[in-house]
Design a protein around this motif. Sequence first.
Motif, PDB file in Angstrom:
ATOM      1  N   GLU A 408      36.544  44.718  48.360  1.00 13.74           N
ATOM      2  CA  GLU A 408      36.209  44.381  46.974  1.00 13.74           C
ATOM      3  C   GLU A 408      37.442  43.944  46.195  1.00 13.74           C
ATOM      4  O   GLU A 408      37.385  43.027  45.378  1.00 13.74           O
ATOM      5  CB  GLU A 408      35.563  45.588  46.286  1.00 13.74           C
ATOM      6  CG  GLU A 408      34.135  45.842  46.698  1.00 13.74           C
ATOM      7  CD  GLU A 408      33.223  44.696  46.284  1.00 13.74           C
ATOM      8  OE1 GLU A 408      33.268  44.297  45.096  1.00 13.74           O
ATOM      9  OE2 GLU A 408      32.485  44.189  47.141  1.00 13.74           O
ATOM     10  N   PHE A 409      38.566  44.614  46.426  1.00 14.85           N
ATOM     11  CA  PHE A 409      39.802  44.282  45.727  1.00 14.85           C
ATOM     12  C   PHE A 409      40.230  42.847  46.027  1.00 14.85           C
ATOM     13  O   PHE A 409      40.602  42.087  45.113  1.00 14.85           O
ATOM     14  CB  PHE A 409      40.893  45.268  46.139  1.00 14.85           C
ATOM     15  CG  PHE A 409      42.220  45.035  45.477  1.00 14.85           C
ATOM     16  CD1 PHE A 409      42.430  45.373  44.151  1.00 14.85           C
ATOM     17  CD2 PHE A 409      43.269  44.460  46.188  1.00 14.85           C
ATOM     18  CE1 PHE A 409      43.657  45.159  43.541  1.00 14.85           C
ATOM     19  CE2 PHE A 409      44.492  44.240  45.598  1.00 14.85           C
ATOM     20  CZ  PHE A 409      44.687  44.588  44.264  1.00 14.85           C
ATOM     21  N   GLU A 410      40.181  42.467  47.298  1.00 13.99           N
ATOM     22  CA  GLU A 410      40.602  41.115  47.684  1.00 13.99           C
ATOM     23  C   GLU A 410      39.628  40.062  47.178  1.00 13.99           C
ATOM     24  O   GLU A 410      40.035  39.019  46.643  1.00 13.99           O
ATOM     25  CB  GLU A 410      40.731  41.022  49.201  1.00 13.99           C
ATOM     26  CG  GLU A 410      41.923  41.798  49.759  1.00 13.99           C
ATOM     27  CD  GLU A 410      41.987  41.739  51.265  1.00 13.99           C
ATOM     28  OE1 GLU A 410      43.015  42.160  51.827  1.00 13.99           O
ATOM     29  OE2 GLU A 410      40.998  41.286  51.915  1.00 13.99           O
ATOM     30  N   GLN A 411      38.338  40.323  47.316  1.00  8.93           N
ATOM     31  CA  GLN A 411      37.340  39.312  46.988  1.00  8.93           C
ATOM     32  C   GLN A 411      37.132  39.147  45.481  1.00  8.93           C
ATOM     33  O   GLN A 411      36.929  38.030  45.003  1.00  8.93           O
ATOM     34  CB  GLN A 411      36.003  39.654  47.658  1.00  8.93           C
ATOM     35  CG  GLN A 411      36.024  39.560  49.175  1.00  8.93           C
ATOM     36  CD  GLN A 411      36.164  38.129  49.678  1.00  8.93           C
ATOM     37  OE1 GLN A 411      35.834  37.174  48.976  1.00  8.93           O
ATOM     38  NE2 GLN A 411      36.665  37.974  50.893  1.00  8.93           N
ATOM     39  N   HIS A 412      37.184  40.244  44.730  1.00 12.16           N
ATOM     40  CA  HIS A 412      36.753  40.172  43.334  1.00 12.16           C
ATOM     41  C   HIS A 412      37.805  40.576  42.304  1.00 12.16           C
ATOM     42  O   HIS A 412      37.543  40.480  41.111  1.00 12.16           O
ATOM     43  CB  HIS A 412      35.492  41.029  43.142  1.00 12.16           C
ATOM     44  CG  HIS A 412      34.354  40.584  43.993  1.00 12.16           C
ATOM     45  ND1 HIS A 412      33.796  41.379  44.965  1.00 12.16           N
ATOM     46  CD2 HIS A 412      33.687  39.404  44.042  1.00 12.16           C
ATOM     47  CE1 HIS A 412      32.814  40.724  45.575  1.00 12.16           C
ATOM     48  NE2 HIS A 412      32.732  39.515  45.032  1.00 12.16           N
ATOM     49  N   PHE A 413      38.967  41.067  42.760  1.00 17.46           N
ATOM     50  CA  PHE A 413      40.052  41.317  41.801  1.00 17.46           C
ATOM     51  C   PHE A 413      41.144  40.269  41.979  1.00 17.46           C
ATOM     52  O   PHE A 413      41.454  39.516  41.062  1.00 17.46           O
ATOM     53  CB  PHE A 413      40.634  42.719  41.974  1.00 17.46           C
ATOM     54  CG  PHE A 413      41.612  43.088  40.885  1.00 17.46           C
ATOM     55  CD1 PHE A 413      41.168  43.685  39.717  1.00 17.46           C
ATOM     56  CD2 PHE A 413      42.976  42.833  41.020  1.00 17.46           C
ATOM     57  CE1 PHE A 413      42.061  44.017  38.697  1.00 17.46           C
ATOM     58  CE2 PHE A 413      43.871  43.165  40.021  1.00 17.46           C
ATOM     59  CZ  PHE A 413      43.408  43.752  38.852  1.00 17.46           C
TER      60      PHE A 413
END
Length: 465
Positions: A408-413
Amino acid sequence: MTIEYLGLDSISGPLVMLEGVQDAAYDEIVEFTVDRTKRKLGRIIEVYEDKAIIQVFESTADMSLENTHTRLTGRSLELPVAPEILGRTFDGVGRPIDGLGEIDYVTKRDVNGDPLNPVSREYPRNFIQTGVSAIDALTTLIRGQKLPIFSGDGLPHNDLAAQIVRQANLGETSGEEFGVVFAAMGVKHDVADYFRRTFEESGVLDHVTMFLNLASDPVVERIMTPRVALTAAEYLAYDRGMHILVIMTDMTSYCEALREISSTKQEIPSRKGYPGYLYSDLATLYERAGIVAGKPGSVTQIPILTMPNDDITHPIPDLTGYITEGQIVLDRDLQGKTIYPPINILPSLSRLMKDGIGEGYTREDHQSVANQLFASYSRVNEVRSLASVIGEDDLAPTDKKYLAFGREFEQHFIGQEKDENRTILETLEHGWELLRMLPREELDRIDTQLLDKYYNHTREGDLIG
């Protein structure tokens, strides 16, 4: 009395030698007249006895030893400046190329800048919002800072540069004037057109000054382009009271031009064939960022460079890292996952960010959120290494949560759309949403009071002025 010298003594690439000169000075501008009709400019780069070596800003193909007349001007290269340079486009030495005519200038400034007493510098404070979460939250850009972007061939540094130009601002509560000086060195025609079109279509061109040196332009002009751009920035900052962000791409093209000129001068090469004075030459550019006591405004720099073979130990990124205050590193593996912008946060840092964020600047929890996101993402890489050995199914429940957090961190932050402009509050709230994926006891970089305030709910608020 002006003396005109007839003929040249030698021509070697972009360099010419003139003998028998009187009162010549280093960095002095020279005017050439070729075949009594065509005029060109040059710059003295070396003087010994009665000989002067001159860089010609244009091609020397039509120059011969007999058809050229030379006149020394007695001054260095100067840039005509006025408030109207905002919204205009110039070539690499400051000549208008947007078809809007010459600048009705107020004054002229030496492109090498004025000497600056180091004790007159003020410590950089306050942040510049780029709208890019990975930068604003984790490698925050501070007014007066120099923060380079380390990229590689094929990575989207041009897209990121254009996005920062479109979105950069001083924050929602600031009423101060902001502008951008954009300098491109050695870019192809299609890249230059991309920058022009992007800025025009997004409506930001009215507060952007562009300097474009194309790949087909003379190499010598490339050496002057960043100096001309920084001169314009200093005028807008210290004379007009604006906060100016200078984006320079690609510094690798600049350094290669410097190497080419050095080779033509037959100087003894240093690492990778670059001149031994590469460090001091880059310092004369990067150190022109800052805040000067008693003068309004500030000059902030984002130099962009492409690392040859993605080698961060190459002389250009290596020396740049010594001079500047951090770096933003683009990563090829993240690019392979179709993540934009592919910023690898672990080797990236902003050394001045701690003094320009937090209560009174962004929000009280900013530093703690950044520290926890760094620590948690570092743990993600450890868990991924373990999963590659024993398999994801055999991981502990907490480790599985870290894997989900990492995705989630890589894709959406880190990842966001090229036209997505996030405020610092939106970025921080998004950071908390990610941290809530982890057990509270894992968040050991955040004070208990902040956890009580932000962990279980979303707080709406505004920037503290």
